[in-house]
Design an enzyme around this catalytic site. Structure first.
Site, mmCIF file in Angstrom:
data_model
loop_
_atom_site.group_PDB
_atom_site.id
_atom_site.type_symbol
_atom_site.label_atom_id
_atom_site.label_comp_id
_atom_site.label_asym_id
_atom_site.label_seq_id
_atom_site.Cartn_x
_atom_site.Cartn_y
_atom_site.Cartn_z
ATOM 1 N N SER A 22 -10.603 6.906 -10.000
ATOM 2 C CA SER A 22 -9.626 7.110 -8.918
ATOM 3 C C SER A 22 -10.361 7.302 -7.600
ATOM 4 C CB SER A 22 -8.749 8.328 -9.211
ATOM 5 O OG SER A 22 -9.540 9.491 -9.355
ATOM 6 N N ASN A 109 -7.888 19.494 -13.144
ATOM 7 C CA ASN A 109 -6.426 19.405 -13.071
ATOM 8 C C ASN A 109 -5.849 20.249 -11.936
ATOM 9 O OD1 ASN A 109 -6.847 17.873 -15.299
ATOM 10 N ND2 ASN A 109 -5.908 19.287 -16.764
ATOM 11 N N THR A 154 32.625 -1.519 13.849
ATOM 12 C CA THR A 154 32.733 -1.232 12.419
ATOM 13 C C THR A 154 32.835 -2.608 11.767
ATOM 14 O OG1 THR A 154 35.147 -1.119 12.474
ATOM 15 C CG2 THR A 154 33.971 0.967 12.743
ATOM 16 N N HIS A 155 32.228 -2.760 10.614
ATOM 17 C CA HIS A 155 32.161 -4.061 9.932
ATOM 18 C C HIS A 155 31.522 -5.130 10.808
ATOM 19 C CE1 HIS A 155 35.137 -2.232 7.204
ATOM 20 N NE2 HIS A 155 35.699 -1.800 8.327
ATOM 21 N N SER A 276 5.601 -16.898 20.228
ATOM 22 C CA SER A 276 5.457 -17.816 19.103
ATOM 23 C C SER A 276 4.333 -18.773 19.460
ATOM 24 C CB SER A 276 6.764 -18.572 18.910
ATOM 25 O OG SER A 276 6.515 -19.822 18.319
ATOM 26 N N LYS A 282 9.756 -17.522 23.156
ATOM 27 C CA LYS A 282 10.035 -16.465 22.176
ATOM 28 C C LYS A 282 9.549 -15.083 22.595
ATOM 29 C CE LYS A 282 12.152 -17.298 18.515
ATOM 30 N NZ LYS A 282 11.456 -17.496 17.319
ATOM 31 N N ASN A 284 9.680 -12.167 20.074
ATOM 32 C CA ASN A 284 10.137 -11.685 18.767
ATOM 33 C C ASN A 284 9.939 -10.177 18.641
ATOM 34 O OD1 ASN A 284 10.622 -14.372 18.037
ATOM 35 N ND2 ASN A 284 8.504 -14.616 17.330
ATOM 36 N N GLU A 289 10.928 -5.422 13.285
ATOM 37 C CA GLU A 289 11.029 -6.105 11.987
ATOM 38 C C GLU A 289 10.070 -5.502 10.967
ATOM 39 O OE1 GLU A 289 10.588 -10.343 12.563
ATOM 40 O OE2 GLU A 289 12.187 -10.375 14.038
ATOM 41 N N TYR A 316 -0.946 18.268 -18.094
ATOM 42 C CA TYR A 316 -1.575 17.153 -17.377
ATOM 43 C C TYR A 316 -1.728 15.940 -18.283
ATOM 44 C CZ TYR A 316 -4.890 14.299 -14.830
ATOM 45 O OH TYR A 316 -5.485 13.249 -14.185
ATOM 46 N N GLN A 321 -2.805 10.538 -12.336
ATOM 47 C CA GLN A 321 -3.785 9.992 -11.400
ATOM 48 C C GLN A 321 -3.182 8.859 -10.562
ATOM 49 O OE1 GLN A 321 -7.858 9.589 -12.764
ATOM 50 N NE2 GLN A 321 -7.837 7.435 -12.232
HETATM 51 N N1 ARG Z 1 -9.127 11.928 -11.482
HETATM 52 C C1 ARG Z 1 -8.173 12.800 -12.098
HETATM 53 C C2 ARG Z 1 -6.801 12.678 -11.395
HETATM 54 O O1 ARG Z 1 -6.815 12.136 -10.365
HETATM 55 C C3 ARG Z 1 -8.615 14.220 -11.975
HETATM 56 C C4 ARG Z 1 -8.121 15.070 -13.066
HETATM 57 C C5 ARG Z 1 -8.752 14.638 -14.309
HETATM 58 N N2 ARG Z 1 -8.383 15.474 -15.363
HETATM 59 C C6 ARG Z 1 -8.536 15.131 -16.629
HETATM 60 N N3 ARG Z 1 -8.142 15.957 -17.518
HETATM 61 N N4 ARG Z 1 -9.034 13.956 -16.974
HETATM 62 O O2 ARG Z 1 -5.783 13.071 -11.866
#
Ligand code: ARG
Length: 454
Positions: A22, A109, A154-155, A276, A282, A284, A289, A316, A321
């Site tokens: 991650s 965690n 409205t509408h 454009s 143009k 735009n 948008e 957890y 993640q």
């Molecule tokens: N990279 C993990 C996350 O983003 C961190 C926690 C990992 N915990 C574990 N029990 N593997 O959630």
């Protein structure tokens, strides 16, 4: 320092390592990770789990890592599964074995849950400021151009003449509620998971209030499982973002529509529109948008988070993640959309183009019905008379102002004396002084009320 059990040989390990990392999205909250670790270390020192010299070594090491990150002299690499592992490894490189004490009475965690809340602490405040900027841009526009008369719809059919200020204020109130929603969501999110450890707390004599205070977060979350497994703060904040972006998309849509040749009510500024490559004329409304389109992504972020949480068992699970990509995108997109839309609104040039056109327009038919009802004709009957007058005009190819006096008199004897005033669109707006009505006095009252919000 990966924690993977390499049971399948090199190829499989590499495949899984990339999938499990991650790091990329975590880099966004690496500062928060260091802040969280600093608070944890100081707390461990205060309760006597770490000695003063250990605290000093760890604090110095973590502070240096923060500086290395800021100057770019250290960049975590993907040999680490996440930033928590990367920072700890770097710390141990710098301070030696004592680095391994950082993780006493903590787990990744509660660490990741803390990092995300700290990230939100900063970014929710920034989204709030951006939404205030947007609301202020709307209010400034109301004060500058709000007395223009435009058709109210409205509408998407012409309904009654209104002041532009009345229309813009409808959007400003929606943004004000988004700000309130964000404040509410943050009130609940502002708690500290740190010290929950994996899910069951710890036997070390930690003081979670101390680390919560050091982080500027509210009280520790009461249940350690809840602390590591809950993500409803992410849901609430993303939902608030999705609602705010939906509101912004409605504003954006009207700014696109109003800038068409058919409406010709507004001209977009140079910074927020594009030309454009092929059609020289143009202008735009790209910014609007993009804001309209970005709302789709943020709605998707909310859907992804809801779906992620659905059916997850306590406590957890690694699925969690996956929360940051959606959450960070929702928050960042809302911030960016609000700022771009605020800028767009600041540069708009409105054109006084409807007041003449609306003179005698069918959107004044309600005025005739109201006037007759005011003269003791039951409203239903008054409505019928006004409707027949509109039909007569349609058959004769004119608007209400084109109806000859003698014809008007046939519909109701009291009408000819009042027609001039009834068919004046500005006078129609001025009559609507009821609370929340389009009269200038009500527009002014609302601007003052919304300016109180900060
Ligand atoms: N990279 C993990 C996350 O983003 C961190 C926690 C990992 N915990 C574990 N029990 N593997 O959630």
């Amino acid at each position: 320092m990966g924690l993977l059990r390499d049971r399948f040989g090199d190829g499989a390990a590499a495949r899984m390592q990339a999938f499990a990392s991650s790091l990329e999205v975590d880099l966004e909250m690496i500062e928060q990770d260091i802040t969280g670790s600093l608070a944890h270390v100081r707390m461990l020192g205060e309760v006597g789990v770490l000695e003063d010299a250990e605290v000093e070594a760890l604090v110095d090491g973590l502070t240096e890592i923060g500086e290395e990150l800021a100057s770019g002299t250290w960049v975590p690499t993907d040999e680490h599964e996440d930033i928590h592992m990367a920072v700890e490894a770097r710390l141990t490189e710098k301070v030696g074995a004592v680095g391994g004490k950082l993780h006493t009475a903590r787990s990744r965690n509660d660490q990741v849950a803390t990092d995300v809340r700290l990230w939100l602490q900063q970014h929710v405040a920034e989204v709030r400021a951006a939404l205030i900027e947007l609301m202020t841009a709307l209010l400034d526009r109301v004060e500058a151009d709000g007395s223009l008369v435009i058709p109210g719809y409205t509408h998407l059919q012409r309904g009654q003449p209104i002041l532009l200020g009345h229309h813009l204020l409808a959007h400003a109130w929606a943004i004000a509620r988004d700000i309130g929603r964000l404040d509410d969501a943050w009130k609940r999110a502002n708690r500290s998971p740190l010290g929950a450890c994996a899910m069951a707390g710890t036997g070390f004599p930690i003081d979670r209030d101390v680390s919560a205070d050091l982080l500027g977060l509210g009280a520790p979350i009461d249940n350690a499982m809840d602390a590591v497994a809950s993500r409803d703060h992410a849901l609430e904040i993303s939902a608030t973002c999705a609602i705010a972006c939906t509101h912004m998309s409605r504003i954006a849509e009207e700014l696109v529509l109003w800038s068409t040749a058919e409406f010709a009510l507004v001209r977009h500024g140079d910074s927020y529109s594009t030309g454009s490559s092929i059609m020289p004329q143009k202008r735009n409304a790209d910014a609007a948008e993009l804001v309209r389109g970005r709302a789709a992504r943020v709605q998707g972020d909310l859907a992804a988070l809801l779906s992620l949480l659905r059916g997850q068992p306590m406590a957890y699970n690694r699925d969690l993640q996956e929360d940051r990509r959606a959450l960070f995108d929702a928050v960042r997109s809302t911030h960016d959309s609000a700022r771009v839309l605020a800028g767009t609104i600041q540069e708009l040039q409105f054109v006084d183009r409807f007041e003449d056109e609306l003179h005698g327009d069918f959107s004044l038919a309600t005025e005739i019905a109201d006037a007759l009802a005011g003269a003791a004709v039951p409203f239903r009957e008054a409505h019928g008379i006004s409707a027949r007058m509109v039909r007569w005009c349609e058959e004769h190819g004119c608007n209400l102002a084109g109806m000859p006096v003698e014809v008007t008199a046939e519909f109701h004897a009291s009408l000819p004396d009042h027609m001039a005033e009834l068919l004046d669109p500005r006078a129609a707006t001025a009559r609507r002084t009821s609370r929340g009505g389009t009269a200038q006095s009500e527009v002014d009252r609302q601007v003052a009320a919304l300016r109180q919000l900060s």
